[in-house]
Enzyme design. Structure first.
Site, mmCIF file in Angstrom:
data_model
loop_
_atom_site.group_PDB
_atom_site.id
_atom_site.type_symbol
_atom_site.label_atom_id
_atom_site.label_comp_id
_atom_site.label_asym_id
_atom_site.label_seq_id
_atom_site.Cartn_x
_atom_site.Cartn_y
_atom_site.Cartn_z
ATOM 1 N N LYS A 1 -4.383 2.912 -0.670
ATOM 2 C CA LYS A 1 -5.321 3.822 -0.313
ATOM 3 C C LYS A 1 -5.026 4.754 0.459
ATOM 4 O O LYS A 1 -4.213 4.700 1.539
ATOM 5 C CB LYS A 1 -6.491 3.074 -0.015
ATOM 6 C CG LYS A 1 -6.589 1.998 0.944
ATOM 7 C CD LYS A 1 -7.728 1.492 1.307
ATOM 8 C CE LYS A 1 -7.508 0.296 2.275
ATOM 9 N NZ LYS A 1 -6.823 -0.686 2.363
ATOM 10 N N MET B 1 -4.009 8.688 11.501
ATOM 11 C CA MET B 1 -4.905 9.325 10.800
ATOM 12 C C MET B 1 -5.710 10.608 11.223
ATOM 13 O O MET B 1 -6.793 10.623 10.870
ATOM 14 C CB MET B 1 -5.959 8.272 10.137
ATOM 15 C CG MET B 1 -5.479 7.110 9.615
ATOM 16 S SD MET B 1 -6.260 5.843 9.362
ATOM 17 C CE MET B 1 -6.026 4.660 10.888
ATOM 18 N N ASP C 1 0.855 -0.959 -0.018
ATOM 19 C CA ASP C 1 0.073 -0.183 0.026
ATOM 20 C C ASP C 1 0.764 1.234 0.039
ATOM 21 O O ASP C 1 2.100 1.151 -0.014
ATOM 22 C CB ASP C 1 -0.823 0.226 1.168
ATOM 23 C CG ASP C 1 -0.773 -0.765 2.263
ATOM 24 O OD1 ASP C 1 -1.643 -1.433 2.620
ATOM 25 O OD2 ASP C 1 0.256 -0.326 3.089
HETATM 26 N N1 SAH Z 1 -0.365 -0.218 10.408
HETATM 27 C C1 SAH Z 1 0.227 1.316 10.423
HETATM 28 C C2 SAH Z 1 -0.803 2.196 10.678
HETATM 29 C C3 SAH Z 1 -1.757 2.450 9.474
HETATM 30 S S1 SAH Z 1 -3.053 3.998 9.442
HETATM 31 C C4 SAH Z 1 1.189 1.372 11.634
HETATM 32 O O1 SAH Z 1 1.247 0.409 12.555
HETATM 33 O O2 SAH Z 1 2.044 2.283 11.511
HETATM 34 C C5 SAH Z 1 -2.196 5.142 8.661
HETATM 35 C C6 SAH Z 1 -1.516 6.097 9.745
HETATM 36 O O3 SAH Z 1 -0.621 5.785 10.433
HETATM 37 C C7 SAH Z 1 -1.370 7.419 9.068
HETATM 38 O O4 SAH Z 1 -2.359 8.151 8.827
HETATM 39 C C8 SAH Z 1 -0.367 8.152 10.112
HETATM 40 O O5 SAH Z 1 -1.151 8.715 11.204
HETATM 41 C C9 SAH Z 1 0.375 6.840 10.659
HETATM 42 N N2 SAH Z 1 1.628 6.676 10.010
HETATM 43 C C10 SAH Z 1 2.292 5.695 9.475
HETATM 44 N N3 SAH Z 1 3.409 5.857 8.853
HETATM 45 C C11 SAH Z 1 3.792 7.205 9.471
HETATM 46 C C12 SAH Z 1 4.988 7.659 9.462
HETATM 47 N N4 SAH Z 1 5.971 7.229 8.648
HETATM 48 N N5 SAH Z 1 4.948 8.924 9.870
HETATM 49 C C13 SAH Z 1 3.831 9.398 10.673
HETATM 50 N N6 SAH Z 1 2.807 8.860 10.600
HETATM 51 C C14 SAH Z 1 2.797 7.640 10.257
#
Ligand code: SAH
Length: 245
Positions: A58, A171, A36
């Protein structure tokens, strides 16, 4: 024909050095990789050239491929006998919809394995120099999704304003003002520290620090890009960073 296996693999928050050895090994031996938007280019470059790759990404408003279709793709590749790797940002079981994928794999009788990854909260906090817990300031951490709560009524704001905890909103970029406003409205101190981490753990990481009352305006001026993580609590004022990215 032998059925393939599905690997639901966490890629971590961006820095390829934060991939687990297991994730890296599986990426090299998969027949097909479905990934993704959150999987960083540095990590994608570790997929061997001969491996088939499919983007199923997405980003909140623009849903390219419905979750149900992704689940069906995983099942059909496995039924063709292919080792199928579903590569997700962070950890598959933290706001990653890994649970929904696994439920469908079980129904379809496909063998699978879930490989955890470093979630954004851990990665961003460490690289921004913010300990999520600290004996002096915070005894618990809550990981919260700000998605789907556009009117804010369905978050337990009264619990979220309890002292000595750290709130981590995933998010949350479009809801930043509302989150800060609701917390103040429910009794949080307007000077409670907040940090916004953009593109955490990557070379483009930026951190914006402020308080519940100042950070929304500050972000309106600076406009740090997604993905961002919001860290709220006394620990967000600490800056213990010394990480070379
Ligand atoms: N499964 C992922 C989260 C997916 S939801 C996890 O465990 O990290 C997607 C959200 O994760 C984004 O909207 C943001 O809030 C956060 N996110 C993911 N990677 C990020 C990054 N490198 N820096 C800041 N926020 C991040």
């Amino acid at each position: 024909m032998k059925t393939g296996r599905v690997y639901i693999v966490g890629a971590g928050p961006g820095d390829p050095d934060l991939l687990t050895l297991k994730a890296d090994r599986l990426i090299r031996k998969a027949d097909v990789v479905l990934y993704d938007a959150l999987v960083s280019p540095d990590i994608l470059s570790r997929i061997p050239e001969h491996t088939e790759t499919i983007y199923v990404g997405k980003r909140s408003a623009s849903h390219q491929l419905p979750q149900q279709d992704i689940n069906q793709l995983l099942i059909s590749y496995a039924n063709k006998g292919l080792n199928t790797l579903r590569l997700k940002g962070g950890d598959p079981y933290i706001f990653g919809r890994g649970g929904e994928e696994v439920e469908d794999l079980i129904k379809a009788n496909i063998s699978f394995e879930v490989v955890p990854g470093i979630t954004a909260a851990s990665g961003c906090a460490s690289y921004a120099g913010i300990p999520l817990t600290h004996r002096d300031y915070s005894q618990s951490v809550r990981l919260i999704t700000a998605h789907h709560q556009h009117d804010g009524t369905d978050l337990p704001w009264n619990e979220l304003v309890a002292p000595n905890q750290t709130l981590v909103f995933y998010m949350g970029l479009s809801g930043l003002s509302r989150i800060c406003h609701q917390l103040i409205h429910h009794g949080a101190n307007p000077s409670l520290p907040v940090a916004l981490v953009s593109k955490g753990t990557t070379r483009e990481q930026q951190v914006l620090r402020g308080t519940l009352s100042t950070l929304p305006d500050e972000q309106a001026r600076q406009n740090l890009p997604a993905p961002t993580l919001i860290i709220i609590g006394k620990v967000a004022a600490l800056d213990l960073s010394n990480t070379e990215i």
